[in-house]
Structures are given as C-alpha cells and as structure tokens.
Design a protein around this motif. Structure first.
Motif, PDB file in Angstrom:
ATOM      1  N   GLN A  13      -4.798  14.062  41.492  1.00 48.21           N
ATOM      2  CA  GLN A  13      -4.303  13.738  42.676  1.00 48.21           C
ATOM      3  C   GLN A  13      -4.069  11.711  42.781  1.00 48.21           C
ATOM      4  O   GLN A  13      -3.118  10.995  43.032  1.00 48.21           O
ATOM      5  N   ARG A  14      -5.207  11.473  41.927  1.00 45.47           N
ATOM      6  CA  ARG A  14      -4.693   9.911  41.344  1.00 45.47           C
ATOM      7  C   ARG A  14      -3.718   9.743  40.579  1.00 45.47           C
ATOM      8  O   ARG A  14      -3.686   8.503  39.970  1.00 45.47           O
ATOM      9  N   GLU A  16      -4.203  10.004  37.582  1.00 50.46           N
ATOM     10  CA  GLU A  16      -5.253   9.454  36.253  1.00 50.46           C
ATOM     11  C   GLU A  16      -5.391  11.057  35.215  1.00 50.46           C
ATOM     12  O   GLU A  16      -5.605  11.401  35.652  1.00 50.46           O
TER      13      GLU A  16
END
Ligand code: KIV
Length: 276
Positions: A13-14, A16
C-alpha cells in the motif's frame, strides 16, 4: 517482534518494495535477519542447492521441517514462509492441512507456499480458515517440471497469460496474503500486481512486482551448477571458498598452519613430570 502479514501487505500500500530471500540453515537465516529482510523463504530449492538433487521433486516433509527449524532458530524478526513439498497438498485437503500444520507447528514457519493457481484455491481457503497464511506460487512452478517440460518462462501465450491473470484474482479471493510469480513476462506481472491488492513477489518476473525473491545461494554465487537468467550474483562465494580452502591446504602441507597463535599452552612443570 516478528513482521506480520499485515505489515507485509501495508508495504504494498505504501509502494515500498519488499525484499525476500531464501534461507535453509541457522547461520544464513541469522545474517539475513540481522540485515532486516522482512520475508524469508525456506524454499524446496533446498533440494537442489543444499542436498544436490537435480530438481525439487524429491524433497520430503521431513527435510523441509528439518531446514525450517534451523531457519526459525536463526531468524527472529522476518516472517518465515516454508514451501509445501511435491504432492504434500494434492491428495486431499486434510492431507494439505496436516502438512501445512506440521510446517507451522514443528518447523516454526509463519506461512506456507504451495504451487498452483485456481486448482489450489479451495485448499488455500481452508488453510486460511484454519489460521495459516498462504503465499501461492505461480508461473514456472518447479514441482511441475515434467509437465512443463523444463525450466522456462510461463504465461507467454494468450491462453496461459489469461489463465494466470484470472488465477491471481481467484487466489486473492481465496485469502492468499501474497503471490510469488516465477519466470513470468514483465508486462504480465505488472498487470497482475496492479490488479490485485496483495503483494506480488517476483523472481524473473520483472521490476514492477511489489517485491523480489532470490535464491540466496544464487545471489551469493555459491551454487553454480545452474545459473538462471533471473539470478544476479552479488558475491562470488564459491570462488572465495575455493581460495580459502586452497590456502588452508597449502599451509597444512607446508606446516605453516597452525602456529602457536592457534595452539594451547600448558604448565611446563606438568610436562616435565610426565617426561620424568
Ligand atoms: O524453492 C524456492 O526457492 C522457490 C523460489 C524460487 C521462489 O520457490
């Protein structure tokens, strides 16, 4: 505190990227864990790179448990995923539940990785219902080596690409927390990673996956019997080991090892009493 599956999902979601490596023993797992790799896979690749089999097919549950236990003793923070070996989850679902439970309970893994798409979706659902996180493996699935006819990229025809695209969505709906894609064309992996909300971890699946997994012995240049196109050697440990072993043999033969620095001393009077 050990990384959780929610933390792995949150990384996607980030946006990353998620690094994952295989490990098969205590010391390698400890080093990888100390670096902070969040996901460790006890892959059935251990059959080839640790045990010298010519495929992953001979690997047994007992071998997987033996190595998973060692990894679990070494890695205290990473989430440990253990491979379900060949034919330990196909005969029926109760067999799959029993074997997955062994990897978690005896091995100390936190998740399991079976190979397959839609065909294993019902089993994935049952495992997840029992509280076992599942990371299915699609694309080049080495346990189907004889069916696939070799280690080669998958999903290159309209039919196989469509099936893989659909199967990823079916596995997400079945409750998989992540999916490994091996040797899949980069644009197809990208589309799958953009379509599902769970992390797609690639190996030979291009740069647009949410994470990458490598076989540790490949990336360390330790296993050189087969060097896959997707493996990048970050070190050449096989050469380092050969140099070290050669130096050791030379020093033993020339009696320059050991010196007193590597030897133990004793009270001279004890020695004299023996001689007297
Ligand atoms: O067994 C293994 O190491 C694997 C990776 C190649 C993903 O399944």
């Amino acid at each position: 505190m050990r990384i959780t599956i929610d933390e792995i999902k949150a990384m996607k979601q980030r946006k990353e990227k998620i690094p994952m490596l295989t490990a098969y023993d205590y010391i390698t797992a400890k080093i990888i864990d100390e670096v902070g790799v969040p996901l460790i896979l006890v892959g059935d690749s251990l059959g080839m790179v640790m045990l010298g089999y010519d495929s992953t097919i001979p690997v047994t549950m007992d071998e997987m448990i033996h190595h998973t236990k060692a990894v679990a003793r070494g890695a205290k923070k990473a989430l440990i995923v253990a491979d379900m070996p060949f034919m330990t989850y196909h005969i029926d679902i109760s067999d799959a539940l029993y074997n997955a439970a062994r990897l978690i309970q005896e091995g100390g893994a936190q998740a399991v990785k079976p190979e397959g798409g839609e065909a294993i979706a019902e089993m994935v659902r049952r495992l997840v219902d029992c509280g076992i996180p599942v990371m299915p493996h699609m694309g080049l699935t080495p346990q189907s080596l004889y069916q696939l006819g070799g280690f080669k990229a998958q999903g290159k025809t309209p039919e196989t690409a469509q099936k893989m695209f659909k199967d990823a969505q079916i596995l997400e709906q079945a409750g998989a927390f992540s999916i490994v894609l091996e040797c899949v064309p980069a644009p197809l992996s990208k589309l799958i990673a953009e379509t599902v909300s769970i992390p797609i971890i690639g190996i030979g699946a291009g740069p647009d996956c949410d994470g990458q997994v490598q076989v540790v012995s490949d990336m360390l240049g330790l296993y050189t019997d087969i060097v896959p196109k997707h493996a990048k050697q970050y070190a050449r440990l096989a050469e380092e080991i050969k140099n070290a072993v050669t130096a050791y043999v030379t020093e033993v033969k020339s009696n320059t090892f050991p010196t007193m620095k590597h030897s133990y001393t004793m009270d001279e009077s004890i020695l004299e009493s023996l001689e007297g």
